[in-house]
Design an enzyme around this catalytic site. Structure first.
Site, short mmCIF file in Angstrom:
data_model
loop_
_atom_site.label_atom_id
_atom_site.label_comp_id
_atom_site.label_asym_id
_atom_site.label_seq_id
_atom_site.Cartn_x
_atom_site.Cartn_y
_atom_site.Cartn_z
N GLU A 80 0.78 -1.24 0.00
CA GLU A 80 0.00 0.00 0.00
C GLU A 80 0.82 1.30 0.00
OE1 GLU A 80 -2.94 -0.03 3.07
OE2 GLU A 80 -4.02 -1.69 2.21
N GLU B 127 -5.58 -8.57 1.11
CA GLU B 127 -6.27 -8.21 2.36
C GLU B 127 -7.75 -7.95 2.07
OE1 GLU B 127 -4.73 -4.93 4.73
OE2 GLU B 127 -2.67 -5.60 4.37
C1 BG6 Z 1 -4.49 -1.94 5.48
C2 BG6 Z 1 -3.13 -2.26 6.04
O1 BG6 Z 1 -4.43 -0.66 4.96
O2 BG6 Z 1 -5.56 -1.86 6.34
C3 BG6 Z 1 -3.17 -3.01 7.35
O3 BG6 Z 1 -2.34 -2.93 5.10
C4 BG6 Z 1 -4.23 -2.41 8.24
O4 BG6 Z 1 -1.89 -2.99 7.92
C5 BG6 Z 1 -5.57 -2.60 7.54
O5 BG6 Z 1 -4.27 -2.91 9.53
C6 BG6 Z 1 -6.76 -2.16 8.36
O6 BG6 Z 1 -6.61 -0.83 8.73
P1 BG6 Z 1 -7.08 -0.32 10.15
O7 BG6 Z 1 -6.84 1.14 10.12
O8 BG6 Z 1 -8.51 -0.66 10.26
O9 BG6 Z 1 -6.25 -1.06 11.14
#
Ligand code: BG6
Length: 476
Positions: A170, A381
């Site tokens: 990202e 993800e």
């Molecule tokens: C993604 C990242 O942007 O979102 C992760 O790669 C992150 O590291 C995930 O934890 C969720 O984001 P957040 O802000 O809800 O923890």
């Protein structure tokens, strides 16, 4: 097979996985020779993170990885995506190698392989050795060259067993939050010039790293992961349709074009030129991008939500203010003031204000296919951040099950429609530290009890995902 793919099993070579990142799970911040990172320092600045949480201990995966991998194996996980902490391998970024750091990841990889879990390794998930950050971080070419050195060490040390590599996670987030919003290290606000410069050095470092990887002939695959935020206009007014196109150019094409086409999108280049934001680059760097674009094997998509946009008509002062206060939830102007993201009455949102839209993903996948052809993709993800309900001691995370189920359904549909998707990594394997939201926002299949010695517990989703994997998603 049902025409919309509902009774289809996922293809035999599709990987069902789950993910994590070093800083968010490992802890052991000063252990076994690890050097300090940008996040070790930034998270200690008062007011930067939720309740001052930091990764000093996180969920102690560094000491408990055997227990965690055993649980993942019990869940039937086919692949585990995790990141290597650069500062464990090279404590000051580009100097001496720390053998204990290599030993830790060797054991972690071996532990995965013991259970037949495919390790999918991210080289950079935001924790940068402090020495590099202090020397200008991603705005200094030294960091890009140091990354290339670090990645080669990882390929040579782990590449006999690791066949799936992601260079960066990202870029838009660590550069955007780092140089525009100041919410991540180095905490700089409103510096567009630095922002675009940093992204350029990341793409350059990626291109050099994949060139080295291919030269080593380890016969694995390598790619890059970006957060995928497909933009849709709130209606079909011309100015809003143009705003959505503008958002896609800046949020998506700027990130995948240099990787897959070896050049930057013309539309964005023209805007940068006009505003004076064009990065300082050399012919050699641009040529490196061009030369190596064909070597990239796949792109990773971190998909949480689309963005709904309209043309922005706010004044500069409002834009300035919202830059400082905005989160990833909709309702604020873009960094350049061209469009604004909108929260819509007919959409569903999570407790943290992120839209839930599996269809937005499907449409977005078709947009990528139209631009990039049949490039191989992984969902690296996807998941629901929630405060999980606990009833009679059981973690009944039904909303998470629902969320993942709906997304897996559209992924199945996408494959059926000819999208080249090869795996799904839920975020996250285990509850972990959210960069800015502490431990309150949970994502895992495995619960971590912060009131009881970080004990692990299986959530309802753990059993559900196990069944999905066992049946290869046929019942979805
Ligand atoms: C993604 C990242 O942007 O979102 C992760 O790669 C992150 O590291 C995930 O934890 C969720 O984001 P957040 O802000 O809800 O923890």
């Amino acid at each position: 097979m049902n025409h919309d793919g509902i009774h289809m099993k996922f293809p035999h070579d599709f990987l069902f996985g789950a993910a994590s990142a070093s800083y968010q799970v490992e802890g052991a911040a000063n252990k076994d020779g690890k050097g300090p990172t940008n996040w070790d320092v930034f998270s200690k600045i008062p007011g930067k993170t939720f309740e001052g949480t930091n990764g000093d201990i996180a969920v102690d995966h560094y000491h408990r990885y055997k227990e965690d991998i055993r649980l993942m194996a019990e869940m039937g996980l086919e692949s585990y995506r995790f990141s290597v902490s650069w500062a464990r391998i090279l404590p000051d970024g580009d100097g001496e190698v720390n053998e204990k750091g290599l030993a830790f990841y060797n054991s972690l990889i071996d532990e995965c392989l013991k259970y037949g879990i495919v390790p999918f390794v991210t080289l950079y998930h935001w924790d940068l050795p402090l020495a590099l950050e202090e020397d200008g971080g991603w705005t200094n070419k030294r960091t890009a060259e140091a990354f290339v050195k670090y990645s080669e060490i990882c390929f040579r040390s782990f590449g006999d067993r690791v066949k799936h590599w992601i260079t960066f996670n990202e870029t838009v987030m660590f550069c955007g939050l780092g140089y525009l919003k100041g919410a991540h290290p180095p905490g700089i606000q409103n510096d567009e010039k630095k922002y675009f410069q940093a992204t350029h050095y990341v793409f350059y470092a990626h291109a050099k790293a994949i060139e080295i990887y291919k030269g080593l002939k380890q016969y694995g695959e390598i790619g890059i992961t970006h957060v995928f935020l497909p933009a849709y206009s709130v209606n079909d007014r011309e100015e809003n349709l143009r705003a959505a196109q503008h958002a896609n150019e800046f949020e998506t094409f700027w990130y995948y074009d240099p990787i897959l086409k070896g050049e930057y999108p013309r539309y964005v280049l023209d805007v940068l030129e006009e505003k004076g934001w064009t990065p300082e680059w050399t012919e050699e760097e641009l040529d490196t991008l061009r030369r190596n674009a064909g070597l990239n094997d796949f792109i990773g998509l971190n998909y949480y939500q689309p963005i709904r946009v309209e043309k922005n008509h706010e004044t500069a002062a409002v834009i300035e203010h919202s830059r400082e206060t905005s989160t990833l939830a909709p309702g604020s102007p873009s960094f350049d003031g061209y469009y604004r993201t909108v929260k819509m009455a007919d959409k569903t949102y999570t407790k943290w204000g992120w839209e839930i839209s599996p269809e937005g993903f499907l449409d977005g996948l078709h947009m990528l296919k139209a631009r990039y052809g049949d490039v191989k993709m992984y969902v690296t993800e996807n998941g629901l951040g929630d405060e999980d309900p606990i009833i009679d001691g059981e973690i009944v995370d039904v909303p998470r099950i629902k969320y993942i189920e709906e997304h897996l359904k559209v992924i199945k549909k996408a494959i059926h429609q000819g999208i080249n998707l090869k795996g799904y990594y839920a975020w996250s394997a285990i509850d972990l530290l959210s960069w800015l939201n502490g431990y309150k926002k949970q994502y895992g299949f495995i619960y971590v009890d912060h009131k009881d010695g970080l004990n692990r517990k299986k959530k309802l989703s753990f059993h559900w995902y196990k069944h999905v994997i066992e049946t290869r998603g046929e019942e979805l």
